[in-house]
Design a protein around this motif. Structure first.
Motif, mmCIF file in Angstrom:
data_model
loop_
_atom_site.group_PDB
_atom_site.id
_atom_site.type_symbol
_atom_site.label_atom_id
_atom_site.label_comp_id
_atom_site.label_asym_id
_atom_site.label_seq_id
_atom_site.Cartn_x
_atom_site.Cartn_y
_atom_site.Cartn_z
ATOM 1 N N LEU A 716 0.795 -1.237 0.000
ATOM 2 C CA LEU A 716 0.000 0.000 0.000
ATOM 3 C C LEU A 716 0.825 1.284 0.000
ATOM 4 C CD1 LEU A 716 -3.257 0.693 2.001
ATOM 5 C CD2 LEU A 716 -1.458 2.394 1.907
ATOM 6 N N PRO A 717 1.786 1.436 0.917
ATOM 7 C CA PRO A 717 2.380 2.773 1.094
ATOM 8 C C PRO A 717 2.981 3.414 -0.152
ATOM 9 C CG PRO A 717 2.931 1.371 2.950
ATOM 10 C CD PRO A 717 2.287 0.487 1.917
ATOM 11 N N PRO A 718 3.727 2.681 -0.988
ATOM 12 C CA PRO A 718 4.409 3.404 -2.075
ATOM 13 C C PRO A 718 3.480 3.939 -3.149
ATOM 14 C CG PRO A 718 5.070 1.078 -2.046
ATOM 15 C CD PRO A 718 4.120 1.260 -0.924
ATOM 16 N N VAL A 719 2.265 3.407 -3.239
ATOM 17 C CA VAL A 719 1.427 3.847 -4.372
ATOM 18 C C VAL A 719 1.024 5.312 -4.222
ATOM 19 C CG1 VAL A 719 -0.884 3.234 -3.508
ATOM 20 C CG2 VAL A 719 -0.383 3.115 -5.957
ATOM 21 N N ILE A 720 0.915 5.781 -2.984
ATOM 22 C CA ILE A 720 0.452 7.162 -2.788
ATOM 23 C C ILE A 720 1.494 8.157 -3.312
ATOM 24 C CG2 ILE A 720 -0.315 8.859 -1.078
ATOM 25 C CD1 ILE A 720 -1.424 6.457 0.554
ATOM 26 N N PRO A 721 2.758 8.078 -2.875
ATOM 27 C CA PRO A 721 3.734 8.999 -3.464
ATOM 28 C C PRO A 721 4.017 8.727 -4.939
ATOM 29 C CG PRO A 721 4.815 7.451 -1.961
ATOM 30 C CD PRO A 721 3.335 7.297 -1.765
ATOM 31 N N ALA A 722 3.921 7.474 -5.375
ATOM 32 C CA ALA A 722 4.114 7.227 -6.813
ATOM 33 C C ALA A 722 3.050 7.984 -7.597
ATOM 34 C CB ALA A 722 4.057 5.728 -7.110
ATOM 35 N N LEU A 723 1.839 8.021 -7.055
ATOM 36 C CA LEU A 723 0.743 8.745 -7.707
ATOM 37 C C LEU A 723 0.994 10.254 -7.689
ATOM 38 C CD1 LEU A 723 -2.151 9.152 -8.796
ATOM 39 C CD2 LEU A 723 -3.005 8.784 -6.475
ATOM 40 N N THR A 724 1.359 10.790 -6.528
ATOM 41 C CA THR A 724 1.537 12.246 -6.475
ATOM 42 C C THR A 724 2.781 12.669 -7.250
ATOM 43 O OG1 THR A 724 2.621 12.003 -4.310
ATOM 44 C CG2 THR A 724 0.280 12.525 -4.306
ATOM 45 N N ASN A 725 3.803 11.807 -7.275
ATOM 46 C CA ASN A 725 4.976 12.118 -8.096
ATOM 47 C C ASN A 725 4.631 12.079 -9.585
ATOM 48 O OD1 ASN A 725 6.532 12.431 -5.792
ATOM 49 N ND2 ASN A 725 7.374 10.354 -5.846
ATOM 50 N N ALA A 726 3.715 11.192 -9.947
ATOM 51 C CA ALA A 726 3.274 11.143 -11.347
ATOM 52 C C ALA A 726 2.510 12.413 -11.706
ATOM 53 C CB ALA A 726 2.396 9.904 -11.578
ATOM 54 N N ILE A 727 1.716 12.902 -10.775
ATOM 55 C CA ILE A 727 0.987 14.147 -11.031
ATOM 56 C C ILE A 727 1.976 15.292 -11.253
ATOM 57 C CG2 ILE A 727 -0.518 15.885 -9.942
ATOM 58 C CD1 ILE A 727 -2.026 13.486 -8.662
ATOM 59 N N PHE A 728 3.052 15.295 -10.489
ATOM 60 C CA PHE A 728 4.075 16.315 -10.703
ATOM 61 C C PHE A 728 4.687 16.182 -12.095
ATOM 62 C CE2 PHE A 728 8.461 17.828 -10.682
ATOM 63 C CZ PHE A 728 8.278 19.134 -10.262
ATOM 64 N N ALA A 729 5.001 14.930 -12.446
ATOM 65 C CA ALA A 729 5.617 14.721 -13.764
ATOM 66 C C ALA A 729 4.673 15.156 -14.885
ATOM 67 C CB ALA A 729 5.992 13.239 -13.923
ATOM 68 N N ALA A 730 3.382 14.976 -14.662
ATOM 69 C CA ALA A 730 2.408 15.302 -15.711
ATOM 70 C C ALA A 730 2.104 16.794 -15.774
ATOM 71 C CB ALA A 730 1.120 14.517 -15.479
ATOM 72 N N THR A 731 2.092 17.437 -14.625
ATOM 73 C CA THR A 731 1.560 18.807 -14.567
ATOM 74 C C THR A 731 2.531 19.835 -14.001
ATOM 75 O OG1 THR A 731 0.719 18.572 -12.306
ATOM 76 C CG2 THR A 731 -0.726 17.817 -14.079
ATOM 77 N N GLY A 732 3.584 19.382 -13.328
ATOM 78 C CA GLY A 732 4.453 20.324 -12.631
ATOM 79 C C GLY A 732 3.897 20.768 -11.289
ATOM 80 N N LYS A 733 2.769 20.158 -10.881
ATOM 81 C CA LYS A 733 2.182 20.519 -9.581
ATOM 82 C C LYS A 733 2.643 19.538 -8.510
ATOM 83 C CE LYS A 733 -1.591 23.301 -10.899
ATOM 84 N NZ LYS A 733 -2.866 23.868 -10.507
ATOM 85 N N ARG A 734 3.307 20.075 -7.499
ATOM 86 C CA ARG A 734 3.794 19.230 -6.405
ATOM 87 C C ARG A 734 2.701 19.119 -5.343
ATOM 88 N NH1 ARG A 734 6.846 15.215 -6.018
ATOM 89 N NH2 ARG A 734 8.408 16.260 -7.312
ATOM 90 N N ILE A 735 2.331 17.901 -5.025
ATOM 91 C CA ILE A 735 1.276 17.656 -4.038
ATOM 92 C C ILE A 735 1.925 17.441 -2.671
ATOM 93 C CG2 ILE A 735 -0.667 16.167 -3.396
ATOM 94 C CD1 ILE A 735 -1.079 17.724 -6.013
#
Lengths: 747, 178
Positions: A716-735
């Motif tokens: 479970l734990p790694p999927v959350i930062p993998a997701l938010t890091n992907a959002i950064f890669a896609a949009t430049g928005k750091r969550i």
């Protein structure tokens, strides 16, 4: 183990009395079994787990509570493998709580696999050894010439064969071998371990059999609801009991004074009726004047203000310091500073909390959907003044646990109600009760500074972790250990903490601590990778390579840092960077990380985390529309849980579930407190994941030469930062805070 | 007030307050415990049953509205647990905790009764009201497609010898072991 120092029978007696031996306590001596009348002449009961009967069936007792993790199938697989019977001959029974026969009857910490891998196999192997002895004696040949297979003993030299069914009576006269001396199978001979094996309750589930706690029926049973103050710990001043008592179907209505233990018996009003709906309908007419107590002043906004204030002051105490982080930050080429936040969360198992209780003649019988029934029995005993030996607990299947049922508040409530009335009673919470009276995953605030040098190396890391507690202790599940990754992988490192008081009950949620901390740590590493101008995967390889000698140099972890039963969070002392690098390499390969340029709006994120002895690295790919609509395209998972995937069919299911659970948490889940009470009340404002939101999840295993470990949590734990890091890669928005529903992802 | 309706093919009369939800009549009056309580506000689908052939939530449907209707619960979906959806659910090992699965199966079987070969979009529409806290959604989707195959095979009079492990093995996206 000291077991070798004593005779088998002597040890058994001592162990049975103390209930303390790790392995052998599960054994009953043959003489004692006979005294208990257990083995009939034609049956063979080598130990508390196994019963062989002349019809060729092998009944195996599953000792641990089943919450959907598959343990009721998995533990018997281990026994059946070494007993060397066909899986089709196996019948499985759920054991009651019995601490004289069974060890550690709990579901938590992903502990069943690592703690059962050898013991359960030895239980099966001991039974097999006795059957072999029986055959060898019958034939007058050495045991060493006998083999087993297909539920029979074979003597190849004389081409003789005796099915187990013909050896039962004789085997029952053979002294059980010492468990630590039995011979186990070579892994190459495994026929059940490693084979996809279906859930043993599958047919009962798909046909709607009454197998869950909420389905329990006892003759003459009444139904109860229990109304507590919306502010935690609030006390009953008065209630219109006379009016409620007169409503249709209502048999009893009374106040329970309760205790001040927020995870125990809280004050409230019990309404007991012929049917649950009548009790619940009467509850709508219940009017209670509450003394809400001092925690009515609490709010999520207030916690955030206090956290900011604490962060602006020197930390209350240090948990670890390596090198000179301040100096290293001062001389770093680039420094990144960030505040991270994750909210309170509810567990929300789909089956609401419930327990059926019957008190008569000074004895209490409970049917309770509990992950830790032994703790529940103690809580009931201590709260209600009834001796533990007068409490029997049956363990029905649970409609999900996720850590919620490690608490036993519902159990003690049902017991308290039952002890006031002559009838058996089933207490069932409403969804609103469940949402507003959980033992919540604590929120957490992290104030971070990190520095990279001119070569892009991560040289300094400081984290001021603001949490909940008092003095030097954290409230349950709100702590952090001194070996939490990336401690020991950065030369100049400090972990400090400050705490504020909390009047909200907290508890362990699937992958406790890790489910929040992995988001913080793996996101901030990502920020630093970008600051260093490095690929996030390459940056992580370099970080894993920069390990100090592995001995922890810091004070032992704080009390809150341990999960029940010894599960470990993100960087326990045994964290093995080679195994982590292995799963990271595997997920990079499988996901095609960095091999294809992705268009703006689409991105991949990576993260890894070690918890509960399991190593997981995950990659998420997302596409975010310009308007900010998020779509999770795919998740790739690489896991290392040791040398065997005991039940691959369930293992994949557990990883799917863990990953999607983490995604659900990240997307929109949040519990907020206002005026001391929980704002959310049901799935309409505490949303679970829905089918259309579930992305494909591809699971890969890296098999390594390590003892097998558990799988209820670590994916479970790694999927959350993998997701938010992907959002950064896609949009430049750091969550930097969760949930995502509070962020505008438009670009 | 007595209300009469059909449950799993049997005419049934219950004498309860007319606003009692069908769910609690099924569970506590008729002792049909397969239909589950999850939320009470038709948000989770654990209480799904068929009413006159349509999947409905029973937790917020007063029994008075069911008078004269035909209700089918998980217990009555098939004579011996062999409805294609039930078989597919077992074969694909869908369940984790299993609590939501009766509701999932009732929604899925209603879908298949009107759409023999559903697309993924059909599945999205029909199943999105059923929550699975364990998040077994990937297998739920696969199992519905598999059930559609099984139902077609049944209709063609084909034998049911296809419950081997080949399909189960195909679930795995990667080999087990190094």
């Amino acid at each position: 183990m000291e077991a070798t120092q004593v005779t088998r029978r002597h040890f058994l007696q001592v162990s049975a009395l103390a209930g303390g031996g790790l392995l052998l306590s599960s054994f009953e001596s043959v003489g004692r079994l006979e005294a208990m009348g257990l083995p009939q002449a034609s049956e063979f009961v080598p130990n508390a787990f196994i019963r062989l009967t002349p019809d060729g069936m092998v009944t195996i007792v599953a000792k641990n509570p089943e919450i959907g993790q598959g343990v009721k199938t998995m533990l018997p697989m281990l026994i059946a493998e070494e007993l060397d019977v066909e899986w089709s001959q196996v019948r499985i029974e759920q054991g009651d709580l019995d601490t004289t026969k069974f060890q550690a009857q709990s579901a938590g910490g992903s502990n069943a696999t690592p703690t059962s891998w050898l013991p359960m196999r030895r239980v099966g192997a001991a039974g097999r050894a006795m059957l072999v002895s029986a055959a060898a004696q019958t034939w007058g040949v050495p045991e060493s010439e006998c083999t087993t297979g297909g539920g029979a003993v074979h003597h190849h030299a004389s081409r003789r064969m005796l099915p187990y069914t013909q050896l039962l009576a004789k085997a029952a006269t053979i002294a059980p071998p010492a468990l630590d001396a039995v011979t186990l199978k070579e892994p190459k001979d495994f026929r059940i371990i490693g084979r996809p094996t279906r859930n043993v309750d599958a047919q009962a589930i798909v046909t709607g059999k009454p197998i869950f706690g909420i389905d329990v029926t006892v003759p003459g049973m009444l139904h109860a609801v229990y109304a507590k103050c919306p502010v935690f710990g609030g006390k009953v001043v008065s209630a219109n009991l006379d009016e409620v008592q007169a409503l249709p179907g209502v048999k009893h209505a009374f106040v329970i004074e309760g205790t001040t233990n927020l995870s125990g018996l809280m004050p409230g009003v019990a309404i007991v009726a012929d049917t649950w709906w009548q009790a619940q309908t009467a509850r709508e007419r219940l009017r209670v004047t509450w003394d809400e107590g001092p925690t009515v002043e609490q709010s999520s906004a207030g916690f955030a203000r206090q956290a900011a204030q604490l962060a602006s002051q020197p930390p209350q105490r240090g948990l670890r310091k390596d090198g000179d982080p301040d100096a290293a930050l001062a001389s770093a080429a680039k420094v990144v500073e960030a505040e991270y936040f994750y909210p309170f969360l509810a567990h929300a198992p789909l089956e609401p909390q419930n327990t059926t209780a019957h008190y008569r003649d000074g004895k209490l019988e409970l049917w309770s959907a509990s992950q830790s029934p032994a703790n529940g029995r103690r809580l009931v005993s201590q709260t209600l003044g009834i001796a533990e030996e007068n409490i029997t607990i049956h363990l029905p299947r649970m409609g999900g646990g996720f850590g919620r049922r490690l608490g036993n508040d519902y159990m003690v409530e049902a017991a308290a109600i039952a002890m006031k009335i002559p009838e058996p009673v089933k207490l069932v919470w409403t969804r609103e009760d469940d949402t507003q009276h959980d033992l919540y995953r604590p929120a957490g605030f992290h104030y971070l500074k990190g520095g990279v040098d001119a070569a892009g190396k991560l040289v300094a890391w400081k984290n001021h972790f603001v949490s909940f507690g008092q003095g030097t202790s954290f409230v349950q599940a709100a702590g952090l250990g001194a070996t939490e990754f990336p401690a020991r992988y950065i030369d100049h490192y400090a972990l400090d903490t400050s705490v504020m008081p909390l009047g909200v009950p907290t508890g362990f949620l699937r992958a406790p601590t890790s489910n929040g901390v992995a988001f913080v740590v793996q996101s901030f590493i990502d920020e630093l990778a970008h600051a260093a101008g490095k690929d996030p995967v390459q940056f992580r390889y370099e970080l894993l390579a920069n390990h100090t000698p592995d001995a922890p140099s810091a004070p032992a972890g704080p009390p809150g840092a341990q999960t029940p039963g010894g599960g470990r969070q993100g960087g326990g002392p045994q964290f093995d960077h080679d195994r982590m690098r292995g799963v990271l390499e595997l997920v990079v390969e499988k996901s095609g990380w960095g091999r294809t340029p992705l268009p703006k709006g689409t991105g991949m994120g990576v993260a890894f985390h070690f918890s509960h002895r399991g190593y997981f690295a995950e990659v998420v790919q997302v596409t975010v529309s310009q308007a900010g609509q998020l779509k999770i395209d795919k998740v790739w998972v690489a896991g290392d849980i040791g040398s065997h995937i005991i039940n691959p069919l369930n293992a994949e299911n557990q990883v799917h579930g863990s990953v999607l659970d983490g995604i659900a948490e990240a997307l929109a889940q949040e519990i907020t407190i206002e005026r001391g009470r929980v704002t959310q009340d049901n799935f309409r404002n505490f949303p679970l994941l829905r089918l259309v939101q579930a992305p494909p999840v591809e699971v890969h295993w890296r098999v390594t030469d390590n003892p097998p470990t558990g799988l209820g949590e670590p994916a479970l734990p790694p999927v959350i930062p993998a997701l938010t890091n992907a959002i950064f890669a896609a949009t430049g928005k750091r969550i930097r805070s969760l949930p995502l529903s509070k962020h505008n992802l438009a670009w | 007030m007595p209300t009469t309706f059909t449950v799993n093919g049997k005419s049934t009369t219950v004498d309860v307050a007319p606003d009692t939800p069908l769910l609690w009549v099924l569970r506590d009056v008729l002792d049909l415990k397969g239909t589950k309580y999850g939320c009470g506000i038709a948000q989770c689908g654990a209480c799904t049953v068929h009413l006159d052939g349509v999947a409905v939530r029973s937790c917020n449907r007063p029994v008075s509205e069911v008078a004269g209707g035909e209700v089918v619960t998980i217990e009555g979906l098939s004579a011996d647990g062999n409805h294609p959806v039930q078989r597919a659910w077992v074969e694909m090992d869908v369940a984790q905790c299993g609590y939501c699965q009766a509701g999932q199966i009732m929604s899925a079987s209603a879908l298949l009764s009107r759409t023999a070969r559903p697309t993924d979009q059909d599945i999205d529409r029909a199943m999105n009201g059923n929550l699975c806290r364990c998040a077994t959604y990937l297998r739920i989707r696969q199992a519905i497609h598999r059930a559609a195959q099984m139902a077609a095979a049944d209709a063609n009079g084909a034998s049911r010898r296809d419950e081997d492990t080949s399909v189960v093995k195909s679930l795995f996206s990667s080999p087990i072991g190094a």
